[in-house]
Design an enzyme around this catalytic site. Sequence first.
Site, PDB file in Angstrom:
ATOM      1  N   GLU A   1      45.354  39.187   7.125  1.00  0.00           N
ATOM      2  CA  GLU A   1      44.602  40.359   7.519  1.00  0.00           C
ATOM      3  C   GLU A   1      43.935  40.203   8.997  1.00  0.00           C
ATOM      4  O   GLU A   1      43.766  39.310   9.305  1.00  0.00           O
ATOM      5  CB  GLU A   1      43.265  40.333   6.543  1.00  0.00           C
ATOM      6  CG  GLU A   1      42.431  41.563   6.616  1.00  0.00           C
ATOM      7  CD  GLU A   1      41.100  41.633   5.599  1.00  0.00           C
ATOM      8  OE1 GLU A   1      40.518  42.647   5.683  1.00  0.00           O
ATOM      9  OE2 GLU A   1      40.984  40.772   4.901  1.00  0.00           O
TER      10      GLU A   1
ATOM     11  N   ASN B   1      42.211  47.058  -3.111  1.00  0.00           N
ATOM     12  CA  ASN B   1      41.881  45.581  -2.838  1.00  0.00           C
ATOM     13  C   ASN B   1      40.360  45.370  -3.322  1.00  0.00           C
ATOM     14  O   ASN B   1      39.697  46.271  -2.828  1.00  0.00           O
ATOM     15  CB  ASN B   1      41.852  45.388  -1.292  1.00  0.00           C
ATOM     16  CG  ASN B   1      41.043  44.243  -0.730  1.00  0.00           C
ATOM     17  OD1 ASN B   1      41.803  43.234  -0.801  1.00  0.00           O
ATOM     18  ND2 ASN B   1      39.823  44.219  -0.218  1.00  0.00           N
ATOM     19  N   GLU B   2      39.883  44.343  -4.200  1.00  0.00           N
ATOM     20  CA  GLU B   2      38.684  43.969  -4.536  1.00  0.00           C
ATOM     21  C   GLU B   2      38.144  45.315  -4.830  1.00  0.00           C
ATOM     22  O   GLU B   2      36.995  45.500  -4.528  1.00  0.00           O
ATOM     23  CB  GLU B   2      37.988  43.379  -3.318  1.00  0.00           C
ATOM     24  CG  GLU B   2      38.356  42.132  -2.889  1.00  0.00           C
ATOM     25  CD  GLU B   2      37.479  41.358  -2.043  1.00  0.00           C
ATOM     26  OE1 GLU B   2      36.548  42.079  -1.475  1.00  0.00           O
ATOM     27  OE2 GLU B   2      37.893  40.148  -1.652  1.00  0.00           O
TER      28      GLU B   2
ATOM     29  N   CYS C   1      39.750  44.198   3.030  1.00  0.00           N
ATOM     30  CA  CYS C   1      38.815  45.346   3.192  1.00  0.00           C
ATOM     31  C   CYS C   1      39.412  46.389   4.012  1.00  0.00           C
ATOM     32  O   CYS C   1      39.032  47.416   3.899  1.00  0.00           O
ATOM     33  CB  CYS C   1      37.441  44.972   3.413  1.00  0.00           C
ATOM     34  SG  CYS C   1      36.568  43.902   1.974  1.00  0.00           S
TER      35      CYS C   1
END
Length: 794
Positions: free
Chosen positions: A27, A355-356, A231
């Site tokens: 990331e 994502n999350e 994120c």
Amino acid sequence: MGTQPALTVRTEERGAEIGDLFGIFFEDLNHAADGGLYAELVRNRSFEFDPIDHPDYHAFTAWEKVERGGSQAEISIGESHPLNGRNPHYAVIEIVAEGSGVGLMNQGFNSGISVKQGDRYLFSVFARRDASFHEPLTVTIEGKDGTVYGEAVVEVKSAEWTKYEAVITSNTADTDSRLVLLGKGQGKLYLDMVSLFPEKTYLNRPGGLREDIAKLLADLKPKFMRFPGGCLVHDGSLNPDDRNSMYRWKNTIGPVEQRPARRNNWRYNQTLGLGYYEYFQLCEDIGAKPIPILPGGYDPHHNRIVPIEELSPWIQDALDLIEFANGDASTTWGAIRAELGHPEPFGLEYIGIGNEEVGEPFFERYPYFHRAIKEKYPAMKVINSSGPFAAGTEYERGWQSAREHRSDLVDEHYYSSPEWFLANYHRYDNFKEDDPKVFLGEYASWGNTYYNALAEAAYMTGLEKNAHAVGLACYAPLLCNADYVNWKPDMIWFNNHEAYGTPNYYVQKLFMHHQGHQLLAIEASGLDAAPSNAKKPINGALTLETDRCSFRYWDIALVNDDNGELKELNGGLPCTLSDTEEDRRNGTKVRAIDLGETDWENYTITLKAQRISGPKGFNLAFGQTDGKNKRIWEFGGWQNQDSIIASHIDGRGSVLTQSLFNVEDHKEYDLKLEVSGRRIRTWINGRLCNVTEDTLPVIEPLYYSASYDRTTGDTIVKVVNVQDSPVNVDVVLEDWRKPLLNIDVHEMSGHSLDDENFFDAPDRVSPKRNQIRVQGNRFAYDFPKHSITVFRVK
């Protein structure tokens, strides 16, 4: 006399396939790409830095005006005649007096541009000018004192944008140099996409990757690479053309000068020079399977939601990505990949959506992606999401969605203390083989010490032993530029000229190099369990705390659940905490209030609370022994979205459970926290909100796993000893058919638990290798205290 303890490996009793278990996650945070893996040496090369990226940014960030020998110039940013509409800004140098030359200097990343003596650097620029077409543009690499290390000259001969290139050889090594562009003549000189790359990149790809960092990745031998986040995938606007859009993969391919700059949600600028094509190429170069993660039409950070009737383009993006990766040259997106230089498919097997993710909007939209992908590409493995924590309502919602829609894998994330990892070693023992498999897409214990690496190694043996349920796992984050830290710990640290692996890196490397293909049965006998304090009660000090908010509290009480004794806290009086910006300016802030302490084992705290103002909630700390060891009920945590129970050990936090909750101004809340031994429950206005148990580690005598390497025929045994004393055992290989055991031993031991690696000691904590050769099928081994040992038996 007792029986000699033994670890017995049944070499013919094979279990689950291990598959692609251990990989990496890239990331772009901590300047992992720009200023890191992406080898571009010029910072803000296209003059697109903007306050939307970071409040301190502007179009000339990292640039300085240069006026030499009586020269004079005016510099500005133009946008009326751009190189292309996606990067509309460019530098305008108006030459007022030419002197010895006027222009711009770029400071690079970190302390400057790092160059090596004798190395060649590839310079390029898009330029135009309105006069003096035969006057040269001089390009130099210089030291801080102006000493020229290398020089090139280009002639800007056109009033239209043209790309100019040159090669500069540095005669000096310097980590603090600058790139200087100087022009003479009259009129205006226009510059854009000013670039400087080392000629020596990873595998010598032009415009490629920094060699030392990429080699550290390749040396891991990861089975897969998850990218590009994180994120940053879903934090952004819904319009792909917005500067702060979600990460849209189609913006990241094609000529780099046509890729739009992007606001990175880690508060800096992304050039997208490292884009999807480069990610796929990197995966291929290091032998890792690509796992791209796409946004699912929902931004939980800002509650931006694509209406379901407008979801089609987002789904098409996923389908087009699969075609880009796997389609032949006769397909639309396969042809684009071929034009970029890769006619063969990349062989994509996995794709992740979200994502999350937390909240119903994502899980309402996920099925549309899943169905469309499976209808067109039934063999594609689709990955669902289960939020950012290891337990709680959103975690369960993710798993429910995955089971309902038959997702292939579920992406779990958690960052916790080393003690949490040891306490949860058996987490996946009872997961079902016919459920979706776990993709542990982000995990780490808080720290880069040897102790962190030791705890992670112990936990990883549990991941491996549960390969029936755990399909993929990757440590996070991967990379960190030491001068641009957004998050730590990180696996690899670097500056502008050095890079090193942490102890965590070497643990990951051991497990990746010695993963094997299929589990072997292994069991321990005769070992004494280490003592534990698993029944220790949660008691100690009680505190209310807030941050940037103002709250009123009343009716604060503590009840002994064993005998009914009632204590009024804060003397039975109401109280107010206030930490607003005004309070901070006026010196009137009150952030915390001590409510006393308790030595009870089973108790209930009740209180009423009302937020007067502020963006989030407050914390109720309980079971405190000091400021670094406590449990916390986060009421309105993160972005005022959560009710969380967290445990802090030596300052390292672990979220034990989470549920969605939002605090509103001026609303009264009736709150209850119940502690029963190690079990914790909370209620908000009579509704049960959190249920968890703060489990303490029960230290295993040894942590171990075994596997078979189908390629070499080797038997692999991994053993971790986290105890403070050595453990002597006989290692027995049942059904071993050879008269000799030829064993390669890779071991990390002899380190203090707080040892770390640094730039000046990059391999202080790293494995050592030796060999053992014995007759028969067994050998005695002393596993040192705090050790990680891998046997590869040939």
